[in-house]
Structures are given as C-alpha cells and as structure tokens.
Scaffold this active site. Structure first.
Site, PDB file in Angstrom:
ATOM      1  N   SER A  92       1.098  -1.596   0.266  1.00  0.00           N
ATOM      2  CA  SER A  92       0.219  -0.173   0.162  1.00  0.00           C
ATOM      3  C   SER A  92       1.037   1.489  -0.048  1.00  0.00           C
ATOM      4  O   SER A  92       1.763   1.939  -0.811  1.00  0.00           O
ATOM      5  CB  SER A  92      -0.598  -0.019   1.366  1.00  0.00           C
ATOM      6  N   ASP A 126      10.111   5.105 -10.185  1.00  0.00           N
ATOM      7  CA  ASP A 126       9.605   5.714 -11.348  1.00  0.00           C
ATOM      8  C   ASP A 126      10.384   7.103 -11.542  1.00  0.00           C
ATOM      9  O   ASP A 126      10.765   7.486 -12.743  1.00  0.00           O
ATOM     10  CB  ASP A 126       7.842   6.041 -11.197  1.00  0.00           C
ATOM     11  N   LYS A 144       0.242  -3.926  -3.734  1.00  0.00           N
ATOM     12  CA  LYS A 144      -1.925  -3.431  -2.886  1.00  0.00           C
ATOM     13  C   LYS A 144      -1.475  -2.129  -3.968  1.00  0.00           C
ATOM     14  O   LYS A 144      -1.171  -1.282  -3.213  1.00  0.00           O
ATOM     15  CB  LYS A 144      -1.890  -3.421  -2.113  1.00  0.00           C
TER      16      LYS A 144
END
Length: 553
Positions: A293, A304, A318
């Site tokens: 999460s 990223d 998740k």
C-alpha cells in the site's frame, strides 16, 4: 424481528442504495437492489419467526455483511462500533493506555513488549510478566481482546495490575494511563560508518513528521553520505502520509500518484506541496513481500522518478485505495474506492479481485501478462506485480529448529530468565552471544518438552508405508531404510550447534529488547542484515548508484 434489527438493516440498505445511486446507477439496477434487500429482510424475518433455535441477530447480520464484503476484496470491511476505536488507532497511532503489547499463550496472557518511555515501561513492567489480575478481578483465561480493553482507558486514570514474574514472584503496579503515541520511526541513526538509516514501520498521522525529524538530524552529521529508508514489513496506512514523505526527496509540485475511481469525486492527482528536504543525497528504499500500500507508493514513486534505488524483494502488490464511510449505530464501512497509479502510469495491484476462479479464489497476475512502463530516465518497470527491486536480496532460509524455538517461546523465556539475573548488559553495538551464553541457552532447553517438527523422520516413515503398500519392501530395502533412519534421526544438541549463527541472532534480539526496547531491536537486527550489506556494496562500487538510475553511463 425487533425494531432495532429492522432499523439496522434498513440503514445499511439505505447506505448501499445511496452510494450506488451516486455512482450513476440506473433505475433498473436500483430496483434490483431494493428487491434483493427486501428478499433478505423477509428471509431473516421468517428465520427469526420459525427457526427451531433462537437466533443471534447481531452475529447473523454481521456474518452476512462480512460474507458479502469478502466476495468483493479483502480490504472492503465492516467495522462495528466496538472496533471503531481500534481502527482509528491504526490511522492516528494514538490511544489511551499503558503502552505495552500483550500475547496469549498456554491460556494465559503475558506482557510481550512494553514500549520505551511508556507508563508500563517506566513503572517497571517487563516482557514475560504474566497478567494475573486487573483492578482486583482475576483475568484467568479471559480473551486477549478483553484484557486489552481493560488495560486501555482514559488518560490520567489508574489501572491496578498484578503480575506473576518468572523467577521473582508476584508484582503489583498502579499504572497511570497516558496518551500512547506509537512512534512509526522506532530507530534512526548512522550505520556502517556513513549510511543514514531510517526505519519506518507504518504510515499514520505521525509518520511524516517523524521521518522529517530523523532526516534533518541525519543531515547534520557530516559523515552521512547516503540515506536508507527501510519499509520492510510496513503494511501501509495513510496515503497522504506517503505523499508527504515522497515530497521530502523530490521537487515541490512533483506528481506522486493518480487515484482513479468509478465516480468522479474519487478520481484525483496527488502532487507534493512542500519544499523538499533533500533532492541530491543518494537514496535507497528497502522493501520486502510485506511492504504494501503506502509503502509501495513511496518505493514505486521514488523508483519511477529515478530518485532512489530499491533494494530487497518484490513488494506485496496492493494498488487499491480505501476510505471510511459512516454507518448507523457508530459503525464504519472501510471501502475500496479507487486504484492508484504511480508516476510512470503503472498500477502495481498484483491481484485482480474482479476475476475469480470457480472456487472463489484469486491468483496473482502472471508476469507474462504484465505491461512495460518507463521511469523518468527511461528504465523499464512493470505493472501488476508490486514493486520489483533494482537489487534483489537473498535471505538465509529459516530452518525448522529456529522456527520451533520462536514458535514455542524458548528464546522469549530464556530472555526473561536472563533479564531476571542481569540488571544491565553492554551497549547494543557491543552485545554478543558468547560461547558461555549460548551454552546456557542449550542447557535451558528441556529435550523432553521441546516440540521438534520431525520432518525428515515423518517423511521417511511415510515413504516406508508407501514402499510397503507398493510391494517394494524387501530385506535389502529395509536395510536401506534402517540406515537412513540412523542418518536422519534428530540430535537436538547437534542441531543447536549446527544452526548456532541463526539461533544466536534470535536470542540476541529477545535479550536486547528487554533492555533497549524497539530501538535496540532495530540496531541488533542491522548487525547481520543482508539488505544493508547490499546497500554497503552498492555505495562501495564506483558509479554503481548512478548507473542503475541511468544518471551516468
């Protein structure tokens, strides 16, 4: 059916009907909902009137609710009024109590882990103390949830606790409850000479301030050349807290994630809103299979954006967002409202709960069905399977002997005995399990009470039975099995010596916690940490950090 149950079902139905209508439901679907709710109400009314035994309405209705929610996804759940306070503790990290974990074993309840600086720790409660009475009432085999409820309470109220302390006898404590603020950063400090290390265990309202405090302190140290944010075992929490923490390492206004829901108000983009603390110091994020999460938002966004190297094992996967909706009678619906997408555009959700097998189970998305995305510097990353680390770490396998030592509290009980006999120990950095101390532990284990999982012996027995059934058990086969039985027979003392390194680490962790609490436990764990070894190797290899992030050729 009594009026209260009718009202509860009507309220739940109204909540469901209202939320679906807001979601753009058609009149036809609305009528289906009303019809099915009416069927359910009528069915329960008939059961309540004619079933042979008296029904437990509260239990029955909650069972029906929970069964329905389980068919959707594991994160959409009903929180009854009695559990709301515990639920809110997870998000705020605060509650009124004495500040100690408890554990149920042998039908008794024990203090397992007083928190440093808590009322329990300050008054002298120790791990291993068996709780006998609370406010004059014997707890006996009382449910652990009830014991926890009795220990908690309003700030500045007093709870009387009587314990039986092994090797020392009965102890009585009058503990003044305080506001317990669970610190999501149990330890930060300098490791391996120049690595600034921060351990973050959850994402609650205190997480971002505590990480900021740790980061600012580490930056004051001229020796610190890199930062490690450890999210291993961190199951997540508040999304906003994750965005704030990412914002400490990237420029203001950077997009961290996009949340996309079925209805317009659940679709939004999160960007950092504060000036960063550090956008240049090399950064590593540690993850494992239990990082989920909000942990994956932080690790995935920093990956990223090519701001951090990710080290460890693939995360949980998740990519769903939940929010809480109020229900009648002070309950809550914790409901999945959206999926989140990190800066590269990928969704890291590893399981598609909308697609189920015939038995109702769901499977992880196969790697072959995942899609390629690209980081800011053009590195390939994939969706649908959590966060894959840039550097994978191999951890030693836990053997059955070590598992049994932890499961059956042998190390825990030995640490209790050790603490009763030793008022102090050296600093965590200097503490070690000597030959003498390890021999004490070996002598502490009673072979007659040690529950050994005899995997080899049981496997051999089954193989003998199969050989007998299949007609292969002749004199020569029996001789081979007899020889194997001798070779595979467990020798507890021999096995304790064979696996000393791992078992010593387990014992050390238990002992250190008795003196230096969670902070000491963290320091002790890092002494033999393959992930931190990988960090050290990364920064000792010239240009490797920049090469991984494609910042240098």
């Amino acid at each position: 059916m009594n009026r209260r149950i009718k009202t509860i079902m009507f309220g739940v139905g109204l909540c469901l009907f209202g939320s679906i209508s807001l979601s753009g439901s058609t009149p036809k679907k609305d009528s289906e909902i009303v019809r099915n709710l009416d069927t359910f109400t009528s069915l329960y009314k008939e059961l309540n009137a004619f079933y042979v035994d008296t029904l437990d309405a509260k239990k029955n209705i909650e069972t029906a609710i929970n069964a329905m929610l389980r068919s959707i996804d594991p994160y959409t759940e009903y929180v009854s009024a009695k559990d709301v306070d515990d639920y809110r503790v997870l998000s705020t990290g605060e509650y009124g109590g004495i500040g100690s974990g408890i554990v149920k074993r042998d039908n008794c309840t024990y203090f397992s882990e007083p928190y440093e600086g808590s009322p329990a720790a300050n008054i002298g409660v120790r791990a291993g103390d068996k709780i006998v009475m609370i406010d004059g009432d014997s707890i006996g085999s009382m449910d652990i949830e009830k014991v926890s409820e009795l220990l908690k309470g309003q700030q500045n109220t007093t709870v009387n606790v009587v314990v039986d302390r092994p090797y020392e006898g009965s102890k009585e404590f009058n503990i003044v409850r305080k506001k317990i603020k669970q610190n999501p950063v149990p330890y930060y400090g300098v490791q391996r000479g120049n690595i600034g290390y921060i351990s973050l265990t959850t994402f609650n309202a205190n997480s971002a301030p505590e990480v900021k405090k740790a980061l600012l302190e580490l930056k004051k140290n001229a020796d610190v050349k890199s930062i490690v944010l450890d999210l291993r075992g961190n199951g997540g929490g508040l999304l906003e807290s994750a965005v704030q923490i990412v914002g400490m390492f990237v420029p203001k206004g950077t997009e961290v994630l996009t949340q996309k829901g079925r209805i317009k108000q659940n679709t939004r983009t999160y960007k950092t809103t504060q000036e960063p603390i550090d956008v240049n110091t090399p950064l590593v994020v540690l993850i494992d299979g239990s990082s989920a999460s909000s942990s994956e938002i932080v690790a995935g966004a920093l990956q990223d954006l090519d701001r951090a190297v990710i080290i460890g094992n693939r995360s949980y996967g998740k990519g769903l967002v939940q929010t809480s909706r109020p229900l009648p009678y002070d309950g809550l619906l914790h409901v999945t409202i959206a999926k989140y997408y990190i800066p590269s555009g990928r969704l890291i959700q590893a399981i598609d709960y909308s697609r189920r097998n015939s038995d109702g189970s769901v499977e992880r998305i196969p790697d072959s069905l995942t899609n390629v995305f690209h980081t800011a510097n053009g590195r390939e990353v994939r969706d649908g399977g959590g966060i894959t680390p840039d550097i994978k770490v191999e951890y030693p396998k836990v053997n059955r002997l070590a598992y049994n030592i932890v499961r059956d509290y042998w190390a825990f009980d030995f640490a209790t005995k050790y603490r009763s006999e030793n008022e102090t120990i050296p600093a965590v950095e200097d503490f070690e399990i000597t030959d003498s101390l390890y021999n004490q532990f070996k002598a502490f284990i009673n072979p007659d009470k040690f529950q050994y999982d005899k995997v080899c012996e049981d496997g051999l027995k089954q193989l003998c039975e199969v050989a007998e059934t299949e007609g292969y058990m002749n004199d020569s086969t029996k001789a081979v099995f007899a020889q194997l039985e001798k070779l595979l027979k467990h020798d507890l003392q021999k096995d304790l010596d064979l696996h000393r390194k791992l078992i010593s680490q387990i014992i050390a962790l238990e002992i250190v916690k008795r003196y230096y609490y969670q902070r000491g436990e963290s320091i002790q764990e890092l002494k033999n940490d393959p992930a931190l070894d990988a960090v050290e190797k990364l920064f000792s290899t010239p240009n490797e950090y920049g090469r991984i992030l494609k910042k240098v050729k």
